[in-house]
Design a protein around this motif. Structure first.
Motif, PDB file in Angstrom:
ATOM      1  N   SER A   1       1.416   7.075  -6.530  1.00 43.37           N
ATOM      2  CA  SER A   1       1.360   6.209  -5.371  1.00 43.37           C
ATOM      3  C   SER A   1       0.411   4.846  -5.818  1.00 43.37           C
ATOM      4  N   VAL A   2       0.555   3.814  -5.260  1.00 45.14           N
ATOM      5  CA  VAL A   2      -0.345   2.870  -5.131  1.00 45.14           C
ATOM      6  C   VAL A   2      -1.437   3.203  -4.581  1.00 45.14           C
ATOM      7  N   LYS A   3      -1.622   3.723  -3.557  1.00 48.69           N
ATOM      8  CA  LYS A   3      -2.772   4.120  -2.967  1.00 48.69           C
ATOM      9  C   LYS A   3      -3.887   4.782  -3.827  1.00 48.69           C
TER      10      LYS A   3
ATOM     11  N   ILE B   1       0.864  -1.262   0.014  1.00 48.27           N
ATOM     12  CA  ILE B   1      -0.088  -0.116  -0.221  1.00 48.27           C
ATOM     13  C   ILE B   1       0.901   1.250   0.069  1.00 48.27           C
ATOM     14  N   ASP B   2       2.280   1.222   0.597  1.00 46.87           N
ATOM     15  CA  ASP B   2       2.974   2.322   0.604  1.00 46.87           C
ATOM     16  C   ASP B   2       4.073   2.622  -0.590  1.00 46.87           C
TER      17      ASP B   2
ATOM     18  N   GLY C   1      -7.110  -3.947  -1.264  1.00 44.37           N
ATOM     19  CA  GLY C   1      -7.554  -3.447  -2.732  1.00 44.37           C
ATOM     20  C   GLY C   1      -7.032  -4.109  -3.814  1.00 44.37           C
ATOM     21  N   LEU C   2      -7.302  -3.783  -5.215  1.00 45.64           N
ATOM     22  CA  LEU C   2      -6.764  -4.254  -6.113  1.00 45.64           C
ATOM     23  C   LEU C   2      -6.325  -2.811  -7.268  1.00 45.64           C
TER      24      LEU C   2
ATOM     25  N   VAL D   1      -3.196  -5.408  -3.522  1.00 43.53           N
ATOM     26  CA  VAL D   1      -2.579  -4.413  -2.674  1.00 43.53           C
ATOM     27  C   VAL D   1      -2.670  -4.769  -1.259  1.00 43.53           C
ATOM     28  N   LEU D   2      -1.558  -5.100  -0.588  1.00 44.63           N
ATOM     29  CA  LEU D   2      -1.346  -5.383   0.924  1.00 44.63           C
ATOM     30  C   LEU D   2      -0.882  -4.470   1.666  1.00 44.63           C
ATOM     31  N   ASN D   3      -1.143  -4.581   2.917  1.00 43.14           N
ATOM     32  CA  ASN D   3      -0.666  -3.787   3.825  1.00 43.14           C
ATOM     33  C   ASN D   3       0.696  -4.491   4.636  1.00 43.14           C
TER      34      ASN D   3
END
Length: 599
Positions: A532-534, A478-479, A508-509, A499-501
């Protein structure tokens, strides 16, 4: 020791695969299952009747008869105590519903402790007076023997299911000395599809169990003396079928009600107390409810009609027909609640015996009333026998089992026509209201029932989603920045990324097309800003749990339009993706295995 056993079994398996076909090997193993299940049936009946005999005849104490109010509760308490103290690693369940669930959802993997724990708990429950039957426990015990032996021998799911059914059939055959009924029961209740090759192992297993059980336990369950049936009684048999069909519907509703009440009681010992007190009161008022209750039917078949009232507080009025009629009707309804209290409180048993007792009493009271009224003179024993078959067939949704079981244990093959008429009509009446039996309804309500009428569901239920999940692909944090990961994303040959923490939870995806569009402008120039991925995170429309049924998974794929869906465990930890193509490949492989089954 365990390593040596595994090594020996591996060598044995490799040898038999090279020397013996699956068909012949299953025949041999089915005989072994029959021997073991027959011994289990004989042990259960002997142990139960020894406990009953000790409490009723060998125990000498001035005030022991006051304990008959407490004996059933004591038996249930000992059964619950045994389960809680000695079965800690596995799960203990009673009745045939868990067995059907095991076939449907657990690859026919019946826990090994059932081979003996069912015997111990059922003997304690029924031996101390619990108003239920020994048949469901011995079926589960036999099924456990077959399932465990199949797994140790490294057999496939279908072959293990076959041996499970052989064990169940052998249990019925050993308990009732009725091999034909055992075979019919296994085909009608347990096997999702019957094939001709399956008949031989079932036949041998049931016949073997019947012989073995007879060696160790020779007591005949019922004796029937009849000269056949008369055409003029046919209308009364139809009326009997209607009464029993209606009563079977009532029994199903009462079962649902009582189960719901006991389900609300969370403390197991409080359940024992509530059920034990209720059962004790019923046994005190209606002594025929003590234990299985077959003795009452035996006496009625021999013409001792006041046996229903004997030993009760109304025993002095046993010569009055109206007392016998009213007391028998009350006993019929009391038997239902006594059985359900026994099972709800934690006792072990089944509804085979209660169904037979209830049906037999309804048949008796109808014939007895007809004869008293002067409308006609009918054979009371014939109606008792027909009532037993009809009740068993309608409550269990197993008419063939009811017909053949009663014909075998009473020697009433001469009554085959009345048995067929009453059982079929009673079953149809129940089926018109209840699509599922008392065993299958809980599974059907949860969508966990496999059925031969729905082959797709049956096959899909054999496949576990968690074994199809793949996590070899690239995942994003995620970051992280899309700018730093874009080259890896293109090389990964994926269209979607999880997407993982930091805790490996699914956040999410991110879709590859979105990432490429963000990285490059319409004229093909690269965006110099960090993305960013976010920023590109999408909330997934569907997230699957590892225990989700594959039929539901396919429905979700059709609804969402996605052929790949993310899967998480109970803690929302990401496990991977499952693809529709993987499901179909496994489905086709299972169909191929089933086609080769026992070839």
């Amino acid at each position: 020791m365990q390593t040596r056993l595994v090594t020996f079994l591996d060598h044995l398996n490799n040898y038999r695969k090279s020397k013996i076909s699956n068909r012949n090997f299953l025949v041999v193993v089915s005989i072994l299952v029959g021997i073991m299940a027959g011994l289990a049936a004989a042990l259960l009946k002997t142990l139960t009747h020894h406990i009953e005999h000790f409490l009723q005849n060998d125990l000498h104490w001035q005030y022991k008869y006051y304990l008959y109010f407490l004996f059933p509760g004591i038996g249930i308490f000992l059964s619950v105590l045994y389960v809680r103290k000695f079965i800690r690693k596995g799960k203990f369940e009673t009745g045939l519903t868990p067995l059907l669930y095991t076939i449907s959802k657990k690859s026919s993997n019946v826990e090994p402790h059932n081979s003996y724990s069912q015997i111990i708990t059922a003997a304690l429950t029924v031996g101390f007076g619990g108003s239920t039957g020994l048949e469901a426990p011995i079926v589960t015990s036999g099924a456990s023997i077959g399932s465990t032996l199949g797994r140790y021998l490294g057999l496939s799911y279908r072959e293990i299911t076959m041996l499970l059914a052989c064990g169940a059939a052998a249990g019925i055959a050993g308990a009732f000395n009725s091999p034909v009924a055992g075979i019919v029961f296994a085909i009608e209740i347990l096997l999702p599809e019957f094939t001709i090759p399956a008949f031989i192992p079932l036949l041998l297993s049931a016949a073997t169990a019947s012989v073995v059980a007879q060696v160790f336990y020779k007591e005949q369950l019922f004796y029937l003396v009849t000269q056949g049936w008369e055409m003029k009684a046919l209308l009364f048999y139809v009326l009997l079928a209607v009464l029993i069909g209606l009563y079977s519907i009532y029994f199903g509703k009462a079962n649902h009600l009582v189960k719901g009440l006991f389900y609300k009681i969370k403390n197991p010992y409080r359940k024992v107390m509530v059920g034990g007190i209720g059962l004790g009161v019923l046994v005190f008022l209606f002594p025929t409810l003590y234990g299985e209750g077959y003795l009452t039917i035996k006496e009625l078949l021999m013409g001792n009609y006041n046996t229903v009232v004997s030993n009760s507080i109304f025993a002095d009025y046993g010569n009055f027909p109206i007392v016998i009629i009213l007391f028998t009707v009350a006993t019929i309804f009391a038997k239902s609640f006594a059985t359900l209290f026994t099972l709800g409180a934690g006792g072990n048993g089944g509804i085979f015996a209660p169904s037979l007792i209830i049906g037999g009493l309804i048949g008796f009271i109808m014939a007895y009333t007809i004869n008293l009224s002067g409308l006609a003179q009918v054979n009371t024993a014939n109606f008792i026998v027909a009532g037993m078959a009809a009740a068993l067939g309608s409550i269990m949704h197993a008419p063939l089992t009811g017909i053949f079981l009663i014909a075998e244990i009473t020697g009433g093959y001469i009554l085959m026509v009345p048995l067929m008429i009453t059982t079929a009509l009673a079953y149809l009446i129940n089926r018109s209201v209840n699509k599922y039996s008392i065993y299958t309804k809980p599974l059907a309500e949860k969508g966990e029932l496999s059925h031969y009428e729905d082959k797709d569901t049956t096959v899909l239920n054999m496949i576990k989603l968690k074994y199809l999940v793949q996590r070899e692909g690239l995942t994003l944090n995620i970051d992280e920045s899309i700018t730093d990961k874009i080259s890896d994303m293109v090389a990964a040959k994926q269209s979607v990324f999880a997407v993982l923490n930091a805790e490996d939870e699914l956040m999410g995806l991110v879709f590859l097309n979105d990432a490429l569009n963000a990285m490059f402008s319409a004229d093909g120039k690269e965006n110099e800003k960090q993305i960013s991925v976010k920023k590109l995170l999408n909330k997934p429309e569907v997230v699957l749990n590892a225990e989700t049924d594959l039929k539901k998974v396919l429905n979700q794929m059709d609804i969402s339009g996605y052929n790949n869906l993310p899967v998480v465990d109970e803690g929302n930890k990401f496990m991977g993706f499952v693809a529709k193509s993987q499901i179909f490949n496994k489905y086709r492989a299972l169909l191929a295995r089933m086609a080769d089954y026992m070839s």
